[in-house]
Design a protein around this motif. Structure first.
Motif, PDB file in Angstrom:
ATOM      1  N   THR A 147       0.829  -1.203   0.000  1.00 56.40           N
ATOM      2  CA  THR A 147       0.000   0.000   0.000  1.00 56.40           C
ATOM      3  C   THR A 147       0.866   1.257   0.000  1.00 56.40           C
ATOM      4  OG1 THR A 147      -0.279  -0.112   2.412  1.00 56.40           O
ATOM      5  CG2 THR A 147      -2.000  -1.122   1.067  1.00 56.40           C
ATOM      6  N   ASN A 164      -6.407   3.833  -7.388  1.00 51.81           N
ATOM      7  CA  ASN A 164      -6.088   3.299  -6.069  1.00 51.81           C
ATOM      8  C   ASN A 164      -7.367   2.984  -5.299  1.00 51.81           C
ATOM      9  OD1 ASN A 164      -4.588   2.560  -3.825  1.00 51.81           O
ATOM     10  ND2 ASN A 164      -4.166   4.652  -3.174  1.00 51.81           N
ATOM     11  N   VAL A 169      -8.864  -1.669   1.139  1.00 49.17           N
ATOM     12  CA  VAL A 169      -7.857  -2.309   1.987  1.00 49.17           C
ATOM     13  C   VAL A 169      -8.307  -2.173   3.431  1.00 49.17           C
ATOM     14  CG1 VAL A 169      -5.429  -2.377   2.665  1.00 49.17           C
ATOM     15  CG2 VAL A 169      -6.049  -1.669   0.332  1.00 49.17           C
TER      16      VAL A 169
END
Length: 195
Positions: A147, A164, A169
């Protein structure tokens, strides 16, 4: 057999890794999928995290679809106790079939095979080949380096922040799985529907 409430494609390692917490989170993912009446789609092996997530899904009452190329049947120890096991000719056929059978994608800890599959569905999504949600389960900081690197790629203007943001996440398995199912336009069954 009734159709599953949702189908999650999980990419993960054919090894267990060096930290028992990786196996624990793979087990949690499988238990969550199975206990919510879902289906796991994965690479069809019985070793490592792959085998753990499959066994946990089956044990919790879920359905499991494994898809494995013939060249890897022995290397990845094909799991013959699944709801469905498809032996295909090529990796391309495996990945296509996995993508077609899934409502959403989830990456657990793994190696280059996991990364390659994750980046392919991410690329396909940004190009508009599908609009299925993608998640990375950042188990105990496993994906911190990735990340950080992706943030660097955005800073250097090789990709946009919108690209992104195509991937969620999180470190909480249940929260991420719930989010992926909801983003796919499906709803989780109520507790009474599961009884």
């Amino acid at each position: 057999m009734s159709p599953p409430n949702f189908s999650i494609c999980v990419y993960c390692g054919s090894r267990p890794g060096d930290d028992p917490r990786f196996a624990q989170v793979a087990r949690q993912v499988g238990q969550w999928i199975g206990s919510h009446g879902g289906q796991l789609v994965y690479g069809g092996g019985r070793n490592g995290l792959m085998g753990i997530v499959a066994q946990a899904t089956l044990a919790a009452g879920g359905q499991v679809v494994g898809i494995i190329p013939s060249a890897l049947v022995e290397k990845e120890w094909a799991h013959h106790g699944l709801t469905e096991l498809h032996v295909v000719d090529t990796m391309h056929e495996r990945k296509r079939m996995m993508a077609e059978r899934a409502d959403a994608f989830l990456a657990l800890p793994g190696g280059i095979g996991t990364f390659e599959e994750l980046f392919e569905v991410w690329t396909w999504r940004q190009l508009g080949y599908h609009d299925k949600p993608i998640g990375i389960l950042n188990c105990h900081g496993y994906y911190d380096g990735l990340t950080a690197f992706i943030a660097q790629v955005v800073r250097h203007d090789f990709m946009g922040q919108w690209q992104n943001e195509l991937v969620s996440v999180q470190s909480d398995a249940a929260a991420l799985l719930t989010s992926l199912v909801e983003q796919s336009g499906l709803s989780l069954p109520s507790r009474t529907e599961l009884i």
